[in-house]
Design a protein around this motif. Structure first.
Motif, PDB file in Angstrom:
ATOM      1  N   ASP A 368       0.817  -1.219   0.000  1.00 48.17           N
ATOM      2  CA  ASP A 368       0.000   0.000   0.000  1.00 48.17           C
ATOM      3  C   ASP A 368       0.848   1.266   0.000  1.00 48.17           C
ATOM      4  N   ALA A 369       2.088   1.163  -0.449  1.00 45.26           N
ATOM      5  CA  ALA A 369       2.970   2.333  -0.487  1.00 45.26           C
ATOM      6  C   ALA A 369       2.374   3.437  -1.350  1.00 45.26           C
ATOM      7  N   THR A 370       2.564   4.669  -0.942  1.00 46.96           N
ATOM      8  CA  THR A 370       2.041   5.809  -1.687  1.00 46.96           C
ATOM      9  C   THR A 370       2.908   6.092  -2.908  1.00 46.96           C
ATOM     10  N   PRO A 371       2.373   6.806  -3.894  1.00 46.52           N
ATOM     11  CA  PRO A 371       3.194   7.184  -5.055  1.00 46.52           C
ATOM     12  C   PRO A 371       4.448   7.947  -4.651  1.00 46.52           C
ATOM     13  N   GLU A 372       4.348   8.769  -3.614  1.00 43.62           N
ATOM     14  CA  GLU A 372       5.512   9.520  -3.155  1.00 43.62           C
ATOM     15  C   GLU A 372       6.592   8.586  -2.604  1.00 43.62           C
ATOM     16  N   GLN A 373       6.168   7.568  -1.858  1.00 46.65           N
ATOM     17  CA  GLN A 373       7.129   6.600  -1.328  1.00 46.65           C
ATOM     18  C   GLN A 373       7.790   5.803  -2.454  1.00 46.65           C
ATOM     19  N   VAL A 374       7.002   5.421  -3.450  1.00 48.60           N
ATOM     20  CA  VAL A 374       7.551   4.692  -4.586  1.00 48.60           C
ATOM     21  C   VAL A 374       8.570   5.555  -5.334  1.00 48.60           C
ATOM     22  N   ALA A 375       8.245   6.824  -5.551  1.00 51.62           N
ATOM     23  CA  ALA A 375       9.149   7.731  -6.263  1.00 51.62           C
ATOM     24  C   ALA A 375      10.450   7.909  -5.489  1.00 51.62           C
ATOM     25  N   ALA A 376      10.357   8.038  -4.176  1.00 47.43           N
ATOM     26  CA  ALA A 376      11.555   8.205  -3.356  1.00 47.43           C
ATOM     27  C   ALA A 376      12.423   6.949  -3.402  1.00 47.43           C
ATOM     28  N   ALA A 377      11.781   5.779  -3.341  1.00 47.56           N
ATOM     29  CA  ALA A 377      12.532   4.526  -3.409  1.00 47.56           C
ATOM     30  C   ALA A 377      13.218   4.376  -4.757  1.00 47.56           C
ATOM     31  N   LYS A 378      12.524   4.762  -5.823  1.00 44.70           N
ATOM     32  CA  LYS A 378      13.097   4.645  -7.168  1.00 44.70           C
ATOM     33  C   LYS A 378      14.292   5.571  -7.336  1.00 44.70           C
ATOM     34  N   ALA A 379      14.187   6.781  -6.805  1.00 48.71           N
ATOM     35  CA  ALA A 379      15.288   7.739  -6.951  1.00 48.71           C
ATOM     36  C   ALA A 379      16.555   7.205  -6.294  1.00 48.71           C
ATOM     37  N   GLY A 380      16.424   6.623  -5.107  1.00 51.82           N
ATOM     38  CA  GLY A 380      17.589   6.086  -4.422  1.00 51.82           C
ATOM     39  C   GLY A 380      18.201   4.909  -5.148  1.00 51.82           C
ATOM     40  N   SER A 381      17.365   4.041  -5.699  1.00 52.53           N
ATOM     41  CA  SER A 381      17.872   2.895  -6.462  1.00 52.53           C
ATOM     42  C   SER A 381      18.537   3.363  -7.749  1.00 52.53           C
ATOM     43  N   ASP A 382      17.917   4.333  -8.423  1.00 57.39           N
ATOM     44  CA  ASP A 382      18.445   4.803  -9.702  1.00 57.39           C
ATOM     45  C   ASP A 382      19.832   5.420  -9.548  1.00 57.39           C
ATOM     46  N   ALA A 383      20.106   6.015  -8.391  1.00 62.63           N
ATOM     47  CA  ALA A 383      21.411   6.633  -8.186  1.00 62.63           C
ATOM     48  C   ALA A 383      22.527   5.594  -8.255  1.00 62.63           C
ATOM     49  N   ALA A 384      22.275   4.403  -7.748  1.00 56.37           N
ATOM     50  CA  ALA A 384      23.265   3.330  -7.839  1.00 56.37           C
ATOM     51  C   ALA A 384      23.271   2.709  -9.236  1.00 56.37           C
TER      52      ALA A 384
END
Length: 439
Positions: A368-384
């Motif tokens: 049930d993660a929010t779109p904001e949480q998903v976006a934040a998680a993606k940004a951190g993964s994308d950096a690596a």
């Protein structure tokens, strides 16, 4: 007449509709559950050809289920479930014939008594078909290369229902495409691999706490850079999931050699103060394959994977930062190089042969993660993942043209598209990381 009735006439006893055990098994895949019109469980290439021909003539979407891991759910179409094609036979010429519905545990059971192995999936129930067609990064990738590199021949049912034997001399362009191009070109019903010696193994696990993850990453990189091809390993850095599943780096290792040599090679890792557990000793090829977690994970994974050309200090720092953030994050590094890197980038459809490692980074969120949480998680993964040069399709849970383009360099993808146009101009086989036919 319904498609179920027509298929029941053409392949008696092989076509299954809703409400049957076979239908339920064929409709369920790792990514979810679909509602196909019919599931067919063929026993021969001719039965596969009959199903393909009828579905193609009717315009029905076709999905091919080997292990079910990398397949999109199918609605209102046909699933060809290869669960009956499981025969594994070591042949007099030293090759091993493998039915496309076999699991890697089946292959190990036949090869291990003879001291042989094929670089395979990490778990016992991974299907041979999908893994091999997508490349096949396995336990012996540094000393043997990919599963696709060990492939010598396939039996293929084309979109027109022809049954072909495909190898280096018969349909060589198609053979090139099948080694990394996935299920885009037809239904493979049988593989022939060249196994290599897989006995005399030592290995096991080393666990670390979370006190100095960057030091573990650097030591692992240095050990693998200095190690021989016979040294294979995966480093997984786990978040805190639940009691009994401690967080921190976990090293899986295998060496064709003796334990004293393994400990010598691993000394920079074993001497780290964050080591919490060391379990090393003789191991059989089949025992390297682990049990997969049951069912679908109760999490949402946000991130991706990619081939890393250079595990520089800068890249490792980015990976460490991706792990050390508020979002629980799982990191996996699979050592490449060795035999994997000695294959020319244009020899198969897997072209990223300069990679030092395969990297997977996923933020772990609740469903049930929010779109904001998903976006934040993606940004951190994308950096690596910015330090990667291309995606490994077998480990990608996302589909679409952009994902397919990230899997292949432009010249490789263009060649695949030309071959696709020759063998499957109508794009019959598209429930996959789809390669669209060249126009």
């Amino acid at each position: 007449m319904s498609i179920l009735s027509e298929l029941s006439e053409r392949v008696p006893g092989r076509a299954h509709g809703p409400g049957t055990t076979e239908y339920d098994a064929g409709a369920a895949v790792f990514a979810g559950v679909g509602e196909p019109q019919v599931v067919v469980r063929p026993r021969t290439a001719d039965e596969v050809a009959a199903a393909v021909g009828l579905a193609a003539a009717s315009g029905l979407p076709i999905a091919v289920r080997s292990g079910g891991h990398g397949l999109l759910p199918v609605d209102d179409g046909l699933v060809i479930d290869l669960a009956e094609l499981t025969a594994v036979e070591l042949r007099p010429d030293g090759t091993v014939s493998v039915g496309a519905g076999a699991r890697w545990a089946d292959v190990a059971a036949v090869l291990s008594p003879h001291g042989l192995a094929v670089s395979s999936g990490d778990t016992r129930d991974v299907g041979v078909g999908g893994l091999a067609l997508g490349g096949g990064i396995g336990w012996f990738v540094r000393q043997q290369g990919l599963a696709a590199d060990a492939l010598r021949e396939v039996e293929l049912v084309t979109p027109t229902g022809d049954v072909l034997t495909v190898d280096e001399t018969s349909h060589p362009d198609l053979f090139w495409a099948l080694r990394g191009g996935g299920g885009n070109f037809g239904v493979v019903t049988r593989f022939v691999f060249q196994p290599t010696p897989g006995d005399g193994l030592v290995g096991g696990h080393v666990h670390f706490d979370t006190s100095d993850v960057p030091a573990v990453l650097r030591a692992w990189r240095d050990v693998m850079r200095a190690g021989p091809d016979e040294l294979n390993s995966t480093l997984t850095v786990m978040p805190e999931f639940a009691p009994g599943m401690p967080a921190g780096p976990q090293l899986g290792i295998a060496l064709q050699g003796d334990e004293s040599r393994l400990r010598e090679l691993l000394e920079p890792l074993l001497s780290l103060p964050s080591v919490t557990e060391v379990s090393l000793g003789p191991v059989a090829y089949g025992d390297l394959l682990e049990d997969a977690p049951p069912g679908r994970p109760p999490f949402v994974f946000v991130g991706g994977n990619g081939f890393v050309p250079d595990l520089s200090d800068e890249a490792l720092d980015a990976i460490a930062r991706a792990y050390d953030r508020e979002v629980p994050t799982m990191v996996l590094l699979r050592a490449l190089g060795g035999a994997f890197g000695r294959v020319a980038p244009d020899a198969t459809a897997i072209a990223h042969r300069d990679a030092e490692a395969l990297l997977i980074v996923n933020g772990v969120l609740q469903p049930d993660a929010t779109p904001e949480q998903v976006a934040a998680a993606k940004a951190g993964s994308d950096a690596a993942l910015a330090y990667t040069s291309g995606t490994y399709g077998n480990f990608s849970a996302e589909y679409g043209d952009a994902v397919t383009a990230s899997m292949y360099p432009p010249h490789t993808l263009e060649r695949l598209r030309r071959i696709k146009a020759e063998i499957d101009p109508g794009n019959v086989f598209r429930r996959n990381h789809n390669i669209t036919p060249a126009r």
